[in-house]
Write a protein that holds these residues in place. Structure first.
Motif: not given
Length: 535
Positions: A447-476
């Motif tokens: 779900g989206q909350l996992q992505i939000d957590v990842m974005r915040e943790r990457v910024k807080a713990e690794y000092g990186l600003d990252v965006d997570f854009e829609p990918a051209p895939y639906d499933t794996a």
């Protein structure tokens, strides 16, 4: 069932349980109140942190404090009535269902928390299904009785009809909301008195009890209230099956307690009862030297499995801690253990947990959860033992429901992003796929909350600003089958192929239809929705 413990066996004192609930049912508050009841903390619900606003002790991650939700499983160890409890607090939000599933593999029983005004909610239903897969016995705590609630009989019927669980009330409530007076202890024929906010009682102390057939009860309840609660208790006793230990251990029957975790009522009674009937460590199925076997908790060889990995619990030290559930043997600090793939590690600084606080563990036994600091050696699903010949059943990865492309604000920090995403993927926060063509990382989540957590943790713990854009895939889908057939499929679909963090081939499909079409066209290739994690 647990095996017969040897006299004085330390493992027989262990009780490992998880707490499950729909979001907002009061799971984290119940966790805090249990810790207070056991004397593990002094202030229920709120614990002062240095330089921070007050927060609950089990929600230690920054995003959890800000949003008031649990998104990471915590482990807390405490003693009560001569037993050592390992409390596994699971994420309440459905976006973190994999973390909850993994945590339940380390639990021998579970407490199901229900909101008294809502009964069984959808998330609860899914979690009980997971418990049922592993035959985990369930204790029910109906919370928030200090608010207006559904009729108790209706709540019990809800458990029976939606969860196919026989519910046995251990208590019967008198009213709810402003009319809530307490509960009848059906086994002791006593009334447990609810003291309203502001009334004198030290937090964590036992509540007042009066005999149902004594004179004191008339000072607590009006004649009408007394008649009502007696009638309700009689009806419940007649309609509901009596508590049966064997039916409970087999996962068919749940004892039901009523209370309010926020007001510290009913929690001690439940915890005292749990000490009497929840199971300790049980034998676990495993592969030993290629043969199916059972690992007994009283066995001599130290063995266990990793059900969680957490990075940066202490951001100042960039640590990685593997949560190891011990299944047999007496562990001693400094022991050398091997993974089932042959990697050897010396466990020189094992820890016991209290949320983010830890103490060095000099010894531990079956049923305990210890933290093993390591630098990427251990991953979720690894088995550890002295011989390295024991392999417990793996813990699966499930196909993500959303896929996002990771894009850095500063492309020169790509190596740092790789390290951050791999570290968090190994924890199980999200899944990580590296496409065969192109340099972008694809992140998978429930779900989206996992992505939000990842974005915040990457910024807080690794000092990186990252965006997570829609990918051209639906499933794996993970690919399986004959190597030649899989390679042939991969050659035909290079633009849709990727590798997961373990190097296994993954098909990134644009739609569920594309998966079905591929299955028809390539019948010799298997398209898996789940991948079992092993060492």
């Amino acid at each position: 069932m647990t095996s017969s413990p040897a006299a004085g066996a330390e493992w027989a004192r262990r009780r490992s349980f998880a707490i499950i609930s729909h979001p907002d049912a009061g799971k984290t508050t119940l966790t805090e109140t249990m810790l207070l009841t056991a004397g593990a903390i002094r202030l229920a619900g709120q614990v002062k942190a240095r330089g921070e606003s007050r927060r609950t002790s089990s929600d230690w991650m920054k995003i959890e404090q800000e949003r008031g939700i649990s998104v990471s499983a915590s482990v807390m160890t405490f003693e009560h009535k001569g037993l050592l409890f390992n409390l596994l607090d699971t994420p309440g939000h459905e976006d973190f269902s994999e973390d909850t599933y993994r945590t339940l593999t380390a639990a021998d029983s579970a407490i199901m928390v229900l909101d008294a005004a809502k009964g069984v909610e959808p998330r609860t239903l899914k979690l009980v299904e997971v418990c049922r897969l592993r035959d985990i016995p369930i204790v029910t705590f109906i919370n928030k009785m200090d608010r207006e609630a559904l009729d108790p009989i209706e709540l019990l019927e809800d458990i029976q009809e939606k969860l196919a669980l026989d519910a046995t009330p251990m208590q019967w409530p008198s009213g709810s909301g402003n009319r809530f007076r307490g509960v009848v202890d059906l086994h002791r024929d006593e009334f447990v008195v609810y003291q309203r906010p502001g009334e004198q009682r030290q937090a964590g102390e036992p509540t007042e009890r009066v005999a149902m057939n004594g004179n004191s009860i008339t000072e607590i309840l009006t004649e009408e209230e007394l008649d009502e609660v007696k009638e309700g208790a009689e009806v419940a006793t007649e309609l509901c099956p009596p508590f049966d230990q064997q039916a409970f251990l087999e996962g068919h029957r749940t004892p039901v307690f009523f209370g309010t975790a926020l007001r510290d009522f009913g929690v001690r009674d439940m915890l005292d009862s749990m000490a009497d009937f929840i199971p300790g460590p049980a034998p676990l199925e495993a592969d030993v030297n290629g043969k199916a076997s059972e690992i007994d908790p009283g066995g001599k060889e130290v063995a266990g499995f990793v059900f969680k990995v957490q990075a940066n619990m202490d951001p100042n030290h960039r640590d990685r801690v593997a949560f190891l559930r011990l299944s047999s043997g007496k562990f001693r600090r400094g022991m050398k253990l091997k993974t089932d793939s042959g990697k050897q590690i010396t466990v020189s600084a094992p820890v016991m947990f209290f949320a983010q606080d830890r103490e060095i563990a000099d010894e531990a036994f079956a049923g305990d959860v210890i933290g093993v600091p390591n630098h990427g050696t251990l991953r979720v699903g690894d088995s550890l033992s002295e011989s390295g010949k024991i392999r417990f059943s793996g813990i699966p990865n499930f196909a993500p429901e959303i896929l996002r492309r990771a894009r850095l604000a500063d492309p020169l920090k790509a190596k740092h992003l790789k390290k951050a995403l791999e570290s968090l993927a190994e924890e199980g926060v999200t899944q990580l796929f590296r496409p065969t063509i192109g340099g972008d990382f694809i992140v998978g989540a429930v779900g989206q909350l996992q992505i939000d957590v990842m974005r915040e943790r990457v910024k807080a713990e690794y000092g990186l600003d990252v965006d997570f854009e829609p990918a051209p895939y639906d499933t794996a889908r993970w690919l399986g089958g004959d190597d030649d057939k899989v390679e042939a499929f991969a050659d035909r679909h290079k633009s849709a192929m990727a590798e997961d963090i373990g190097g296994d081939p993954v098909f990134l499909a644009k739609s569920a239809w594309e998966v079905s079409y591929s299955e028809e066209k390539f019948p010799d290739v298997r398209f898996h929705r789940a991948k079992e994690r092993r060492g």
